[in-house]
Enzyme design. Structure first.
Site: not given
Ligand code: SF4
Length: 508
Positions: A26, A48, A126-127, A274
């Site tokens: 911001c 998660g 993520n991964g 899913y």
């Protein structure tokens, strides 16, 4: 990363995503983004649930990180939100697939706050990094000391090493991505208050950006799914492209660089089937609409709908909650009534992680109960998103017939048979634990018929891979279908998958 999985490592019946990431910057240094981080992370909770973390910075100040095991609502209490105050922040929800699974040490939680004498940043990831071992070895040789066995820490050290020579962050991430073979989306917050977002060249994991502009201030967002941008009242701008680095900074707004344009992508098909929330849009496709089309496609190809005796007695019933969208699509196309025929007890949380068949059977009975007045005497067309191990599905079929009084049960599955493990950061059973993987090895071409006999429905119909890609609206060269085909796009993974397949074959 543990690529060759040990038997019984994943005891769950449903596949699980492994993380959510969210970042906000911001231009108003008098405004705190922490409350918005909370709202975005709550919207991403489905990706998660083990731990929650945030890193916050007020431009010109220091990075502060807070992380704890538990859901967002439990971890980010009001006092934490007011204590951690800043106009730039990143957050993370963790579902562990590597490192200490289920272990609650904050060392394994994210964001990963990296700090040494030369450099400081915080990163949410993520991964999975398939060439983790190779990179770790190189880092070891450089004298780096690791305190966890996660690929996140290895990646942070790699970035830290590259960043010693330059402060040009897009360049640092570009050099990093050249060394990685993996499926990942990551966001990184620098000590100067910039946020960088990067998606791997094949685009396995989703990542998108949004904004919220007003007379008082401008905010930019980067999120695993667009539902988080909606949750903070933002305006969805676009997906981060596979192979792209997006740089959000107060001085330059959004600017980006497309590093690598591969000749194909490999967006995880399971996001549409899913994982993702139905109100998200991933790479231009509405998840809700894709699920509806998956159900419609099953109905279009269903031979039992030509049987008048069955058709006149049929109702469409979802497995709650995962089969709902697809059942709506199926009922719409088949012009059959959609009815809730299974009651789910929302207060039972232990069904999917219980080892042992007997315990699981009890748990399914605690969790699901057929609604006899709906299913009794009916041809129940039962819709679910996928079959993983098959044990829960077997229980549901038997409950409908024996307790509910269903005349026949016709099982329809929106995902094609899952025959191979995922090595791309999803919590997945081994090939031998996947019912379709094991039965394909045991019975060859007739394996679907054998699955039907084992699980017990009167008829069984899976989606085909062609219909799946068509319903999603992307080609085979845009999606990852590795768990359905056994063909992996990442080089390091293909070798390991072949090794695991040969081990499984030698055991069956
Ligand atoms: S193997 Fe399956 S679950 Fe894993 S990334 Fe590919 S499509 Fe998704």
């Amino acid at each position: 990363m543990m690529l060759l999985k040990e038997k019984g490592q994943n005891m769950r019946e449903k596949l699980r995503e492994n993380c959510a990431i969210f970042g906000i910057t911001c231009n108003d240094v008098g405004y705190s983004v922490t409350n918005l981080l909370y709202r975005g992370l709550i919207a991403l909770q489905h990706r998660g649930q083990e731990s929650t973390g945030i890193s916050i910075l007020k431009t010109g100040g220091k990075i502060f990180t807070y992380k704890k095991d538990g859901l967002v609502s439990k971890v980010l209490e009001e006092k934490i939100i007011s204590q951690y105050w800043g106009n730039v922040g990143i957050g993370h929800n963790r579902y562990a697939t590597t490192g200490a699974v289920g272990f609650t040490s904050s060392l394994y939680m994210q964001p990963f706050h990296f700090k040494n004498n030369e450099i400081e940043f915080s990163m949410a990831f993520n991964g999975t990094i398939a060439n983790f071992d190779e990179i770790k070895k190189r880092m070891d040789e450089l004298g780096r000391i690791f305190i966890t066995d996660t690929d996140t820490e290895v990646l942070a050290h790699l970035i830290g090493s590259i960043a010693l020579g330059t402060e040009n962050w897009p360049e640092i991430l570009k050099l990093t991505s050249n060394l990685l073979d993996g499926s990942y989306s990551l966001i990184l917050m620098t000590s100067k208050g910039e946020i960088l977002a990067m998606r791997d060249p094949l685009g396995y994991k989703p990542l998108c950006i949004g904004e919220l502009k007003s007379e008082q201030r401008n905010l930019y967002f980067v999120a695993s799914e667009s539902c988080a941008i909606d949750a903070v009242g933002g305006h969805f701008l676009r997906d981060v492209k596979p192979g792209e680095i997006v740089h959000l900074s107060l001085q330059k707004d959004i600017h980006s660089e497309l590093l690598i344009k591969a000749n194909r992508t490999a967006i995880c098909q399971f996001e549409y089937v899913y994982f993702a929330r139905p109100d998200s849009i991933i790479d231009g496709v509405s998840v809700a609409e894709a699920r509806l089309r998956l159900g419609m496609s099953l109905a279009r190809n269903d031979p039992i709908l030509d049987n008048l005796e069955i058709r006149e007695n049929a109702i469409v019933v979802p497995v709650p909650d995962s089969g709902r969208s697809v059942a709506v699509g199926y009922a719409k196309e088949a012009k059959l009534p959609y009815l809730e025929g299974l009651m789910k007890n929302r207060y039972v949380h232990r069904t999917f992680i219980m080892p042992g068949d007997k315990k699981r059977k009890i748990a399914v009975k605690e969790k699901l109960n057929p609604i006899k007045s709906v299913v009794n005497g009916k041809d129940v067309i039962l819709l679910d998103d996928s079959i993983v191990r098959g044990t829960t599905t077997q229980q549901i079929v038997s409950l409908l017939r024996e307790k509910g009084g269903a005349k026949r049960v016709h099982l329809r599955v929106s995902c094609p048979p899952i025959i191979s493990p995922c090595y791309m950061g999803i919590d997945f059973p081994t090939k031998n634990e996947l019912i379709a993987g094991r039965f394909q090895n045991l019975f060859g071409e007739n394996y679907v018929e054998e699955i039907k006999k084992k699980i017990g429905p009167d008829t069984l119909l899976y989606q085909t891979i062609d219909d799946l890609t068509q319903a999603i609206g992307k080609s085979k060269y845009e999606l990852c279908l590795a768990c359905l085909t056994g063909e992996y796009q990442l080089k390091s993974v293909q070798k390991l998958a072949e090794l695991e397949q040969s081990i499984v074959k030698s055991r069956t």
